[in-house]
Design a protein around this motif. Structure first.
Motif, PDB file in Angstrom:
ATOM      1  N   LEU A  38      12.027 -15.787 -34.911  1.00 32.70           N
ATOM      2  CA  LEU A  38      12.139 -14.333 -34.956  1.00 32.70           C
ATOM      3  C   LEU A  38      12.101 -13.743 -33.549  1.00 32.70           C
ATOM      4  O   LEU A  38      12.783 -12.754 -33.254  1.00 32.70           O
ATOM      5  CB  LEU A  38      10.985 -13.776 -35.793  1.00 32.70           C
ATOM      6  N   THR A  41      15.789 -14.177 -32.309  1.00 33.77           N
ATOM      7  CA  THR A  41      16.864 -13.529 -33.052  1.00 33.77           C
ATOM      8  C   THR A  41      16.651 -12.034 -33.244  1.00 33.77           C
ATOM      9  O   THR A  41      17.609 -11.256 -33.250  1.00 33.77           O
ATOM     10  CB  THR A  41      17.022 -14.186 -34.433  1.00 33.77           C
ATOM     11  N   GLU A  42      15.406 -11.589 -33.402  1.00 34.17           N
ATOM     12  CA  GLU A  42      15.124 -10.186 -33.709  1.00 34.17           C
ATOM     13  C   GLU A  42      14.718  -9.374 -32.479  1.00 34.17           C
ATOM     14  O   GLU A  42      14.954  -8.168 -32.425  1.00 34.17           O
ATOM     15  CB  GLU A  42      14.007 -10.093 -34.750  1.00 34.17           C
ATOM     16  N   PHE A  43      14.079 -10.034 -31.503  1.00 37.54           N
ATOM     17  CA  PHE A  43      13.521  -9.278 -30.376  1.00 37.54           C
ATOM     18  C   PHE A  43      14.088  -9.704 -29.024  1.00 37.54           C
ATOM     19  O   PHE A  43      13.650  -9.217 -27.991  1.00 37.54           O
ATOM     20  CB  PHE A  43      11.993  -9.397 -30.373  1.00 37.54           C
ATOM     21  N   TRP A 104       8.260  -6.538 -30.196  1.00 35.67           N
ATOM     22  CA  TRP A 104       7.461  -7.763 -30.246  1.00 35.67           C
ATOM     23  C   TRP A 104       5.967  -7.448 -30.248  1.00 35.67           C
ATOM     24  O   TRP A 104       5.168  -8.198 -30.805  1.00 35.67           O
ATOM     25  CB  TRP A 104       7.818  -8.665 -29.070  1.00 35.67           C
ATOM     26  N   GLY A 168      16.625 -13.069 -45.081  1.00 32.76           N
ATOM     27  CA  GLY A 168      16.397 -12.591 -43.727  1.00 32.76           C
ATOM     28  C   GLY A 168      14.936 -12.745 -43.344  1.00 32.76           C
ATOM     29  O   GLY A 168      14.058 -12.821 -44.219  1.00 32.76           O
ATOM     30  N   ALA A 169      14.661 -12.776 -42.057  1.00 33.95           N
ATOM     31  CA  ALA A 169      13.314 -13.104 -41.574  1.00 33.95           C
ATOM     32  C   ALA A 169      12.283 -12.060 -41.995  1.00 33.95           C
ATOM     33  O   ALA A 169      11.228 -12.393 -42.555  1.00 33.95           O
ATOM     34  CB  ALA A 169      13.331 -13.245 -40.051  1.00 33.95           C
ATOM     35  N   ARG A 170      12.557 -10.819 -41.754  1.00 40.21           N
ATOM     36  CA  ARG A 170      11.564  -9.780 -42.024  1.00 40.21           C
ATOM     37  C   ARG A 170      11.288  -9.644 -43.529  1.00 40.21           C
ATOM     38  O   ARG A 170      10.134  -9.618 -43.956  1.00 40.21           O
ATOM     39  CB  ARG A 170      12.043  -8.439 -41.467  1.00 40.21           C
TER      40      ARG A 170
END
Length: 409
Positions: A38, A41-43, A104, A168-170
């Motif tokens: 995460l 990919t997300e932050f 993050w 999805g991760a979240r």
């Protein structure tokens, strides 16, 4: 109500406490492989931003260490059950923070709450089982407790990898976290008994010692008592292994073009072997002594870590993960049982809390140290070498300082 000690005599509560630690393990397990992915990919934390990547483990380690230190005193004052329930209440915001995190820093804050949850809940599950069991069952109790917890860590890592792949991760972590935390909170309220009466019965016939403050016991265990010092430093250093698995193995496997599910499967082998083997190593340490398992486990972990960056296929990485898990199974429950061996009965709970403080402070020390080394060298092999060396040297210190003959209480 008749109070009797023993695992078989209190099997229902032991089982319910094992379910509790299983749920606690699921809670931390959902972060073990997904969160490092995460971060990228997300932050946008690239694989070279090692210090930022390790920050969530540093925070987790500091908070969990402090909670471990306080949990024993809190449970002696307010009871084991209240502390357990409080740990679950603190965990309630975690899934929401992950779901809506704009940066993050929110993930780091969520792991702060996770550290409180783990420090309070995991400590209470083992303390309660030790209350219920006989004194000569310490190794077995530590073994079954850690088996249940780390089997859950492994299962959560694989399940969340699949859920994240679909949702999805979240969203995946949110759904998984809500279900687990809700089950933990409800079951702790309605199924768990307060075990302080069993704890007090353990002290019947024991000559009261002069009261020592937490500060005095902390100095004694951390410096003056060389046996406890050797065990506490080993507890701290073994977190170099777990920090490597938590932070750097997922990043390493992603750098080798493995999928999140493939990397999670390899990491889960480590946790499954660690958890399952403790059913053997826990009671085995009651029979053959603690020293050989602690020293051997430290060295096996060190050699296993050293081998990973020099191999290049999934089969060998899986085998090496199993080897490292075996080493952890040898040392992990045995260290806690050894501290209980050498701690006076009247201060055992506090000294175990001090051991757990140093053990989980090892998350912060190892994550920060490994992150700094990786950041300065920009070479992913460097933390593997450092962690391996630390494990081998720590095992050597235990070999020198720890008596072979255990003190049986």
């Amino acid at each position: 109500m008749t109070i009797r000690h023993g695992i078989s005599e209190n099997k229902l509560q032991i089982i319910l406490q094992l379910i509790q630690v299983f749920l606690v393990g699921l809670t931390i397990g959902m972060t073990r492989t997904v969160i490092p992915g995460l971060a990228d990919t997300e932050f946008g934390l690239g694989s070279q931003q090692f210090l930022l990547l390790t920050s969530f483990v540093v925070v987790f380690g500091v908070v969990k260490a402090i909670m471990n230190l306080l949990a024993g005193k809190l449970s002696d004052t307010y009871g084991r059950k209240r502390v357990l329930v409080t740990g679950w209440v603190v965990a309630i915001p975690i899934p929401l923070m992950i779901l809506y995190a704009p940066s993050w820093n929110w993930i780091v804050a969520a792991t702060l709450l996770l550290g409180v949850n783990q420090g309070l809940c995991w400590s209470m599950t083992i303390n309660s089982k030790l209350d219920l069991a006989r004194l000569n069952q310490k190794g077995l109790v530590n073994g079954i407790n850690e088996f249940s917890g780390y089997a859950a860590v492994a299962i959560a890592g694989v399940i969340t990898a699949y859920i994240v792949d679909f949702l999805g991760a979240r969203q995946g972590l949110f759904i998984f976290g809500v279900v687990v935390i809700f089950l933990g909170l409800i079951s702790s309220i309605f199924s768990i008994k307060e075990t302080m009466p069993w704890a007090k019965l353990h002290q019947v016939g024991v000559t009261p010692a002069t009261h020592q403050s937490l500060g005095k016991l902390f100095i004694q265990a951390s410096w003056h008592d060389k046996v406890l010092l050797s065990l506490n430093q080993a507890g701290l250093v073994e977190k170099f292994t777990d920090a490597m698995v938590w932070i750097f193995l997922p990043v390493f496997f992603l750098s080798k073009n493995l999928t999140l599910i493939e990397g999670s499967a390899i990491v889960s082998v480590y946790a499954v072997v660690w958890g399952g083997s403790q059913l053997i190593t826990g009671p085995l340490s009651d029979k053959i002594g603690r020293k050989v398992l602690i020293v051997g486990g430290m060295w096996i972990c060190g050699l296993g870590l050293l081998s990973i960056p020099y191999t290049n296929n999934i089969f060998l990485w899986t085998l090496e993960a199993g080897v490292i898990g075996t080493g952890m199974a040898m040392l992990y429950p045995t260290l806690g049982a050894a501290v209980a061996d050498f701690a006076p009965v009247e201060s055992r709970g506090t000294l175990l809390g001090i051991y757990r403080f140093w053990r989980d402070f090892g998350y912060a020390v190892s994550a920060l140290t490994l992150g700094m080394v990786a950041q300065m060298t920009q070479v992913l092999i460097a933390p593997f070498l450092l962690a391996s060396t630390a494990m081998i040297l720590s095992g050597l210190y235990v070999l020198i300082a720890l008596p072979s003959t255990q003190i049986q209480k």
